[in-house]
Design a protein around this motif. Structure first.
Motif, PDB file in Angstrom:
ATOM      1  N   THR A  39      42.918  30.528  48.976  1.00 56.15           N
ATOM      2  CA  THR A  39      41.615  31.170  48.802  1.00 56.15           C
ATOM      3  C   THR A  39      41.193  31.869  50.087  1.00 56.15           C
ATOM      4  O   THR A  39      40.716  33.013  50.081  1.00 56.15           O
ATOM      5  CB  THR A  39      40.556  30.132  48.398  1.00 56.15           C
ATOM      6  OG1 THR A  39      40.922  29.536  47.145  1.00 56.15           O
ATOM      7  CG2 THR A  39      39.183  30.789  48.264  1.00 56.15           C
ATOM      8  N   TRP A  77      32.336  31.574  44.924  1.00 54.66           N
ATOM      9  CA  TRP A  77      33.192  32.758  44.798  1.00 54.66           C
ATOM     10  C   TRP A  77      32.686  33.668  43.676  1.00 54.66           C
ATOM     11  O   TRP A  77      32.595  34.893  43.838  1.00 54.66           O
ATOM     12  CB  TRP A  77      34.629  32.327  44.535  1.00 54.66           C
ATOM     13  CG  TRP A  77      35.555  33.475  44.295  1.00 54.66           C
ATOM     14  CD1 TRP A  77      35.930  34.441  45.192  1.00 54.66           C
ATOM     15  CD2 TRP A  77      36.210  33.796  43.067  1.00 54.66           C
ATOM     16  NE1 TRP A  77      36.790  35.335  44.601  1.00 54.66           N
ATOM     17  CE2 TRP A  77      36.982  34.968  43.292  1.00 54.66           C
ATOM     18  CE3 TRP A  77      36.236  33.210  41.813  1.00 54.66           C
ATOM     19  CZ2 TRP A  77      37.753  35.542  42.302  1.00 54.66           C
ATOM     20  CZ3 TRP A  77      37.009  33.789  40.810  1.00 54.66           C
ATOM     21  CH2 TRP A  77      37.750  34.950  41.060  1.00 54.66           C
ATOM     22  N   LEU A 135      31.018  33.104  48.836  1.00 58.22           N
ATOM     23  CA  LEU A 135      32.048  32.318  49.512  1.00 58.22           C
ATOM     24  C   LEU A 135      32.491  32.981  50.810  1.00 58.22           C
ATOM     25  O   LEU A 135      32.704  34.195  50.874  1.00 58.22           O
ATOM     26  CB  LEU A 135      33.257  32.146  48.589  1.00 58.22           C
ATOM     27  CG  LEU A 135      34.331  31.155  49.054  1.00 58.22           C
ATOM     28  CD1 LEU A 135      33.752  29.747  49.139  1.00 58.22           C
ATOM     29  CD2 LEU A 135      35.533  31.192  48.108  1.00 58.22           C
ATOM     30  N   PRO A 183      40.525  30.340  43.935  1.00 61.62           N
ATOM     31  CA  PRO A 183      39.230  29.631  43.920  1.00 61.62           C
ATOM     32  C   PRO A 183      39.014  28.799  42.663  1.00 61.62           C
ATOM     33  O   PRO A 183      38.524  27.670  42.740  1.00 61.62           O
ATOM     34  CB  PRO A 183      38.206  30.769  44.017  1.00 61.62           C
ATOM     35  CG  PRO A 183      38.948  31.908  44.628  1.00 61.62           C
ATOM     36  CD  PRO A 183      40.346  31.795  44.099  1.00 61.62           C
TER      37      PRO A 183
END
Length: 442
Positions: A41, A103, A108, A176
């Motif tokens: 991520t 996200w 994020l 994510p």
């Protein structure tokens, strides 16, 4: 017929042990998924820099160094450990769930991921401190070695299946959203722990303050001859094992010419060896006892590293020998860790369970960073093969700790006063503890 003459119910038929084992297996597998999903991520979604990746990686280890010793003192103050374990799993679930939510909302960032890693790491430290005393409440003394073997088998399963599952989830859901698997695993673990019905009757000793409680656990760990030997062996093994891990990949690819795709297969064989080791240990311990298994298994620790350091020849021969020694070492690691935990349980008393466990975990985990640094620096000056041979010799030193201790047959046991309390086992031991190149230290 006396109660002691009645055969205990097999663990596999005990509902509470099944719940505890299943909870740990699911939770650990979810954690294995996040070990790939969270870094991916950061790399793919947030274009993290090397320094940011370093901070993210370090964040997972910081809580153990900062709160490791205190967590044991906290656990020893509790009359019931399961509520803390459930709370830790729920906090970890909530923290992991914020990653995909943030996200999707466009919030994020790297700081968010580092914060999540710190929260989950801190909850994990507290969980492990409380987990071992709870195991002692659920499992009878006669079955603790078998229970330890079962937990180590679950870690082996997770180490084999987790990365593959993570890769699949990342491919299907994006990194994510794959973190949701970890959140769900923590939630499932909490629900399973909530279903356990075995009552806890822990009677904590009166606390004399955090610092004195911590010192009491440290003193118990280094003054008891058996605990001291196990602690010394664990630190020795993990230091040289991490030094080996630091250069392992470079050596396998650049010196031995092992194809990168096959390195993962070799590591998976170690996990399969761990499953076999757990199965064998649970049975051999009933016949020979934990002491003998520990004394024999420690002699085999240098085997794989020595073979790697001396290996030459065609590729098929290298792969065959690496597969054989890796599988055997996976079994040896689990056998040693299982018996180590059971022996610490046997040698200690209840009031210091959390503190002795936390002290041991703190020492054997804390030395990992030092070992990795030393291994990398030495390789710069000496080369890869000499460092690997040094690591094999260094790990062999762990046998001195074990074979000169009261664990050796017919060796007189020093008359030492029992510590004001301990009854512990290496919790990863339950989350393990003992080295392997699969990053599963003692």
């Amino acid at each position: 017929m006396a109660l002691s003459d009645v055969a205990p119910i097999p663990l596999r038929k005990q509902p509470d042990y099944r719940l505890l084992w299943t909870a740990r297996t699911i939770s650990v597998t979810g954690s294995e998924v996040s070990k790939l999903a969270i870094p991916l991520t950061a790399i793919t979604m947030l274009t993290a820099s090397p320094s940011q990746m370093g901070l993210l990686t370090a964040a997972a280890s910081v809580p153990a160094l900062v709160f490791g010793l205190q967590s044991g003192a906290i656990a020893d103050r509790l009359t019931r450990h399961r509520p803390l374990m459930i709370a830790c799993e729920l906090v970890s679930c909530a923290a992991a769930a914020t990653v995909p939510i943030a996200w999707l909302l466009g919030l994020l960032n790297i700081i968010w991921l580092i914060t999540v890693a710190l929260v989950i790491g801190t909850a994990g430290v507290l969980f492990r401190a409380a987990n071992f005393p709870h195991v002692a409440a659920v499992v009878s003394p006669a079955q603790r070695t078998e229970a330890m073997a079962g937990f180590h088998a679950s870690y082996s399963v997770a180490s084999v299946s987790g990365p593959g599952l993570a890769g699949l989830l990342v491919q299907l859901l994006t990194a994510p959203l794959a973190v949701l698997a970890e959140a769900l695993s923590f939630l499932t673990s909490a629900l399973l722990l909530r279903a356990i019905r075995t009552p806890e009757r822990n009677e904590p000793a009166a606390s004399r303050g955090m610092w004195r409680d911590v010192v009491e656990g440290l003193r118990a760990s280094v003054t008891h001859p058996v605990l001291r030997a196990l602690l010394g062996a664990g630190v020795t093994i993990n230091f040289f094992a991490m030094a080996y891990t630091a250069v392992y990949m470079l050596y396998m690819v650049n010196t031995l010419g092992i194809p990168k795709a096959l390195i993962g297969v070799l590591i998976a064989l170690g996990g399969l060896g761990g499953l076999l080791g757990a199965w064998i240990t649970a049975r051999l311990s009933k016949r020979y006892g934990e002491n003998r298994i520990l004394l024999v298994s420690v002699l085999f620790f240098p085997m794989e590293i020595l073979a790697v350091g001396l290996l030459t020849g065609p590729l098929w021969w290298k792969l065959s020998l690496l597969a054989l020694t890796g599988t055997i070492t996976g079994g040896i690691v689990v056998a040693f860790a299982t018996c180590m935990g059971a022996i610490i349980l046997r040698e200690t008393t209840p009031e210091l369970r959390g503190r002795v466990n936390a002290t041991t975990t703190f020492a054997v985990q804390g030395v990992l960073a030092i070992g990795g640094l030393v291994g990398g620096v030495l390789a710069e000056f000496l080369g890869l093969r000499p460092v690997i041979l040094i690591c094999a010799a260094g790990i062999a030193l762990s046998a001195i700790w074990i074979w000169t201790s009261p664990l050796r047959p017919n060796r007189p046991r020093p008359q030492v006063p029992p510590p004001p309390s301990p009854d512990v086992a290496l919790s990863q031991a339950l989350d393990h503890v003992i080295y392997s190149k699969r990053h599963r230290p003692i």
